[in-house]
Design a protein around this motif. Structure first.
Motif, PDB file in Angstrom:
ATOM      1  N   LEU A  98      -7.770  -1.921   9.265  1.00  0.00           N
ATOM      2  CA  LEU A  98      -8.405  -0.848  10.036  1.00  0.00           C
ATOM      3  C   LEU A  98      -8.494  -1.196  11.518  1.00  0.00           C
ATOM      4  O   LEU A  98      -8.451  -0.308  12.376  1.00  0.00           O
ATOM      5  CB  LEU A  98      -9.797  -0.557   9.478  1.00  0.00           C
ATOM      6  N   LEU A 120      -8.894  -5.314   4.269  1.00  0.00           N
ATOM      7  CA  LEU A 120      -9.063  -3.913   4.667  1.00  0.00           C
ATOM      8  C   LEU A 120      -9.597  -3.822   6.093  1.00  0.00           C
ATOM      9  O   LEU A 120      -9.145  -3.000   6.891  1.00  0.00           O
ATOM     10  CB  LEU A 120      -9.999  -3.205   3.692  1.00  0.00           C
ATOM     11  N   TYR A 124       0.850  -1.201   0.000  1.00  0.00           N
ATOM     12  CA  TYR A 124       0.000   0.000   0.000  1.00  0.00           C
ATOM     13  C   TYR A 124       0.884   1.248   0.000  1.00  0.00           C
ATOM     14  O   TYR A 124       1.910   1.293   0.684  1.00  0.00           O
ATOM     15  CB  TYR A 124      -0.899   0.032   1.234  1.00  0.00           C
ATOM     16  N   ASP A 153      -3.582   3.445  -1.048  1.00  0.00           N
ATOM     17  CA  ASP A 153      -4.167   2.395  -1.889  1.00  0.00           C
ATOM     18  C   ASP A 153      -3.116   1.411  -2.376  1.00  0.00           C
ATOM     19  O   ASP A 153      -1.913   1.607  -2.201  1.00  0.00           O
ATOM     20  CB  ASP A 153      -4.927   2.995  -3.076  1.00  0.00           C
ATOM     21  N   MET A 169      -7.497  -1.507  -4.057  1.00  0.00           N
ATOM     22  CA  MET A 169      -8.001  -1.552  -2.684  1.00  0.00           C
ATOM     23  C   MET A 169      -7.568  -0.249  -2.020  1.00  0.00           C
ATOM     24  O   MET A 169      -6.429   0.202  -2.201  1.00  0.00           O
ATOM     25  CB  MET A 169      -7.443  -2.759  -1.936  1.00  0.00           C
ATOM     26  N   ASN A 170      -8.467   0.349  -1.242  1.00  0.00           N
ATOM     27  CA  ASN A 170      -8.256   1.717  -0.787  1.00  0.00           C
ATOM     28  C   ASN A 170      -8.574   1.893   0.690  1.00  0.00           C
ATOM     29  O   ASN A 170      -9.509   1.279   1.220  1.00  0.00           O
ATOM     30  CB  ASN A 170      -9.156   2.662  -1.583  1.00  0.00           C
ATOM     31  N   ILE A 171      -7.793   2.772   1.329  1.00  0.00           N
ATOM     32  CA  ILE A 171      -8.034   3.183   2.711  1.00  0.00           C
ATOM     33  C   ILE A 171      -8.059   4.704   2.733  1.00  0.00           C
ATOM     34  O   ILE A 171      -7.149   5.345   2.184  1.00  0.00           O
ATOM     35  CB  ILE A 171      -6.939   2.669   3.654  1.00  0.00           C
ATOM     36  N   GLY A 177     -12.410   1.531   4.316  1.00  0.00           N
ATOM     37  CA  GLY A 177     -11.787   0.716   3.284  1.00  0.00           C
ATOM     38  C   GLY A 177     -12.794   0.453   2.185  1.00  0.00           C
ATOM     39  O   GLY A 177     -13.956   0.136   2.476  1.00  0.00           O
ATOM     40  N   THR A 224     -13.185  -1.106  -2.115  1.00  0.00           N
ATOM     41  CA  THR A 224     -12.543  -1.858  -3.191  1.00  0.00           C
ATOM     42  C   THR A 224     -13.226  -1.574  -4.520  1.00  0.00           C
ATOM     43  O   THR A 224     -14.455  -1.495  -4.597  1.00  0.00           O
ATOM     44  CB  THR A 224     -12.613  -3.375  -2.915  1.00  0.00           C
TER      45      THR A 224
END
Length: 330
Positions: free
Chosen positions: A322, A318, A179, A192, A200-202, A302, A304
């Motif tokens: 977290l 994710l 990430y 990401d 995939m993202n935070i 999170g 996706t």
């Protein structure tokens, strides 16, 4: 006197050997298994009948908040005759048996470590089904907690060293090195990673401490907050004559739960996001953490994007990230 010395030496030797034997007996091998996999041990007859249906009903139930149905666990059925040797090292196991006992409990580290073995027994099929119905929620929670911890342990193999969350919010997450920080603005961080066909993202940001205090408008207030953040920070693809940005999918109301993370009150939201004026969508999980010491809410999310791809394990990763939240100043 010599006889006493011999007896003392003999006692010491027995004690040392006993300790060695005890250490050998206490040793357990490392457990094995893919994340979110579950071994179900039961007779073929039970598996093919109504008991097997009850197991699948609970342990292969659809995960909340995904675009299409994906099961809580990937189940592998094993007859008791093959549940021997290294097969017993599976990290999460459900053992179901018709027996003279009527019991339902979870055992820890029976054959390997870390490990959870849930045992469901009954004198009749109906008793087994009743035990499954009563205990499945607790068993699933224990399995899921074990899987989260296993995922978090695997993150430690290679960690992201960027300090942006500490600098902006005074918090940290255990994040794999794959990430990377993609955007950092005032009160907003986006991290990401690339996956096949998507990302995939935070994201992280703060909200006022008095936010979300009205239960009657909680869902509406959460949607309003998410949509405002999406409008400001998460644009969609360029479409001539139209403005695109992330929002909460208007056709699906998100699911809201109350939970805790590191002892703090948390609102958990699971649902579907989409891009306004553009055909993109995916699942999200949001945690709104009550940080009374700093008079704020910390929001971690999170989400996706991976079209035509199963997303259960992406979202689980994710979630596990977290849940590593730490406050650096507390």
């Amino acid at each position: 006197m010599k006889k006493l010395q011999v007896l003392a030496l003999l006692s010491l030797t027995l004690l040392v050997n006993s300790c060695k034997d005890s250490n050998r007996n206490d040793y357990k091998p490392n457990s094995v298994g893919a994340i979110n996999s579950l071994a179900v041990v039961m007779d073929n007859e039970l598996w093919k009948g109504k008991v097997g249906d009850e197991v699948r009903k609970h342990f292969a139930a659809p995960v909340v908040g995904l675009i299409w149905d994906e099961p809580l666990f990937t189940i592998q059925h094993l007859p008791p005759s093959v549940f021997t040797g290294t097969t017993r090292y599976r990290r999460s196991t459900l053992y179901v048996q018709k027996d003279s006992l009527d019991i339902a409990h979870v055992k820890t580290d029976m054959y390997a470590t870390p490990q959870k073995v849930a045992v469901i027994k009954g004198r009749t099929e109906d008793e087994i089904i009743e035990n499954l119905s009563e205990k499945s929620s607790q068993i699933i929670a224990e399995f899921k907690n074990l899987e989260v911890k296993e995922a978090q342990k695997r993150f430690l193999r290679s960690l992201n060293k960027e300090q942006v969350l500490q600098e902006e919010f005074g918090v940290s997450l255990t994040i794999p090195s794959i990430y990377k920080v993609g955007k950092h603005e005032d009160n907003f961080v986006w991290i990401d990673r690339q996956v096949p066909k998507g990302t995939m993202n935070i994201i992280a940001y703060e909200a006022p401490y008095n936010s979300f205090s009205n239960d009657s408008t909680l869902v509406r207030d959460i949607i309003r907050m998410r949509d405002s953040i999406g409008s400001k920070y998460i644009p969609g693809p360029d479409v001539p004559g139209k403005r695109t940005h992330m929002r909460t999918e208007p056709a699906f109301s998100p699911s809201v739960y109350h939970t805790t993370i590191i002892g703090k009150n948390v609102i958990e939201i699971r649902g579907i996001w989409d891009i306004k004026n553009y055909p993109m969508a995916g699942p999200f999980v949001t945690y709104i953490i009550d940080d009374s010491k700093n008079s704020r809410k910390i929001v971690l999310e999170g989400f996706t994007f991976a079209p035509a791809t199963e997303k259960r394990d992406y979202m689980f990763e994710l979630e596990a990230i977290l849940k590593t939240l730490k406050f650096e100043t507390q």
